[in-house]
Design a protein around this motif. Structure first.
Motif, mmCIF file in Angstrom:
data_model
loop_
_atom_site.group_PDB
_atom_site.id
_atom_site.type_symbol
_atom_site.label_atom_id
_atom_site.label_comp_id
_atom_site.label_asym_id
_atom_site.label_seq_id
_atom_site.Cartn_x
_atom_site.Cartn_y
_atom_site.Cartn_z
ATOM 1 N N ASP A 120 0.851 -1.196 0.000
ATOM 2 C CA ASP A 120 0.000 0.000 0.000
ATOM 3 C C ASP A 120 0.883 1.241 0.000
ATOM 4 O OD1 ASP A 120 -1.936 1.953 0.316
ATOM 5 O OD2 ASP A 120 -3.080 0.815 1.806
ATOM 6 N N THR A 122 1.241 5.453 -0.529
ATOM 7 C CA THR A 122 0.623 6.779 -0.594
ATOM 8 C C THR A 122 1.719 7.816 -0.793
ATOM 9 O OG1 THR A 122 -0.962 5.959 1.039
ATOM 10 C CG2 THR A 122 -1.125 8.276 0.422
ATOM 11 N N ASP A 131 -3.165 7.565 -3.382
ATOM 12 C CA ASP A 131 -3.162 6.357 -2.531
ATOM 13 C C ASP A 131 -3.582 5.152 -3.379
ATOM 14 O OD1 ASP A 131 -3.250 4.745 -0.246
ATOM 15 O OD2 ASP A 131 -4.939 5.812 0.689
ATOM 16 N N GLU A 227 -11.054 0.740 -1.656
ATOM 17 C CA GLU A 227 -9.971 -0.153 -1.216
ATOM 18 C C GLU A 227 -10.492 -1.345 -0.406
ATOM 19 O OE1 GLU A 227 -7.438 1.537 1.970
ATOM 20 O OE2 GLU A 227 -8.357 3.477 1.519
ATOM 21 N N GLU A 258 -6.503 -1.076 -4.091
ATOM 22 C CA GLU A 258 -6.945 0.306 -3.844
ATOM 23 C C GLU A 258 -6.589 1.222 -5.006
ATOM 24 O OE1 GLU A 258 -4.912 2.249 -0.553
ATOM 25 O OE2 GLU A 258 -6.434 3.833 -0.453
HETATM 26 CO CO CO Z 1 -3.615 3.031 0.857
#
Ligand code: CO
Ligand code: MF3
Ligand code: CO
Length: 292
Positions: A120, A122, A131, A227, A258
């Motif tokens: 993940d 961002t 993101d 997400e 996501e």
């Molecule tokens: Co994220």
């Protein structure tokens, strides 16, 4: 865990870095014109960081090494890793392996064949966050777990495809949950998507499971993430003692994808695509081509 990685002084930090957390709750964020251009750029950077870390996934590689690869890509692209120093979070990405639902912290455990890992990313650049995350398979993965990953990817795109002007925000959950249930999967509650822009986590909260009660109606310009986390067994979850790592109660696997999206005049645009228009999550053209 290794120490937090340094970010060059010349790269601008989000306002919460060096503080206990962001100041107060934030409302719905809308973007157009040059604001939207900045968000597209942050999204493209996030997609590139995700591609770089995803390409490094292999048996024997530690999640900390993935953090290192991602970190170097953020810095090369002039972005700050939004999670680094967010409410005390110590790393540049989240890496969620197998039963970890979300917010796993990169560490020195080598990935082994048969694992799945969500990365993940961002990115904070030009004052806004992008993101995006994807779950990657490590070596040979057993068919049910590989199926969980692919179905979660498709569920994410189905949720995004339900977004449009005049639609209720709940259309996302109404697209995702029946699809998950039809395939014998559960949808995680409590953790969801969020409004995004200059503020990392803002209104609206995006549920991926169907909830009682009214939700907002979407208007052009509104930006948020989709997400979903889908589980092979129970979607009930608990937190590790590190106060970050969310794991399934039955320790069966969970997958997540996501994208950051914007409501347009006639539908939805995915903002977390590379400059070449690619993503480890995929895009809506694949859905239209029959991935349903
Ligand atoms: Co994220
Ligand atoms: N990128 C995660 C999200 O999708 C951020 C989690 S906050 C962290 O919202 F501090 F855990 F990284
Ligand atoms: Co998010």
């Amino acid at each position: 865990m290794s120490p937090p990685r340094p970010v060059p002084e010349g790269i601008a930090r989000p306002p919460y870095v060096g503080r206990p957390g962001p100041s107060g709750p934030a409302g719905v964020q809308r973007h157009r014109g040059s604001d939207l251009e900045r968000l597209r750029h942050a999204g493209a950077v996030a997609a590139e960081v995700l591609a770089s870390a995803g390409a490094a996934v292999a048996p024997g590689v530690t999640t900390d090494e993935l953090d290192g690869v991602a970190h170097d890509t953020y810095v090369r692209l002039g972005a700050y890793p939004s999670t680094l120093g967010y409410k005390g979070y110590p790393k540049s990405i989240c890496t969620s392996v197998n039963e970890v639902v979300c917010h796993g912290i990169p560490d020195d455990r080598p990935l082994v064949a048969g694992d799945i890992v969500n990365v993940d990313v961002t990115a904070y650049v030009d004052g806004v966050h992008g993101d995006t995350s994807a779950t990657f398979t490590v070596g040979e993965v057993d068919p049910p777990t590989a199926g969980l990953v692919e179905l979660t990817r498709v569920a994410t795109l189905l949720g995004i495809a339900a977004v449009g002007p005049g639609e209720h925000l709940s259309a996302i959950a109404e697209a995702i949950e029946p699809f998950a249930v039809d395939h014998g999967l559960e949808v995680v509650r409590d953790w969801g998507g969020h409004g995004i822009g200059a503020v990392f986590h803002a209104a609206p909260h995006v549920n991926h499971g169907i909830e009682r009660g009214r939700t907002i109606r979407l208007e052009p310009g509104v930006t948020f993430t989709v997400e979903p986390m889908l589980t092979a067994g129970t979607s009930r979850h608990h937190l590790w003692a590190d106060d970050w790592t969310v794991v399934t109660d039955d320790l069966l696997p969970s997958a997540q994808f996501e994208h950051t999206v914007i409501v347009t005049e006639d539908g939805v645009e995915i903002l977390t695509l590379t400059p070449e228009g690619r993503s480890a999550v995929g895009d809506l053209t694949a859905l239209e081509a029959g991935a349903r």
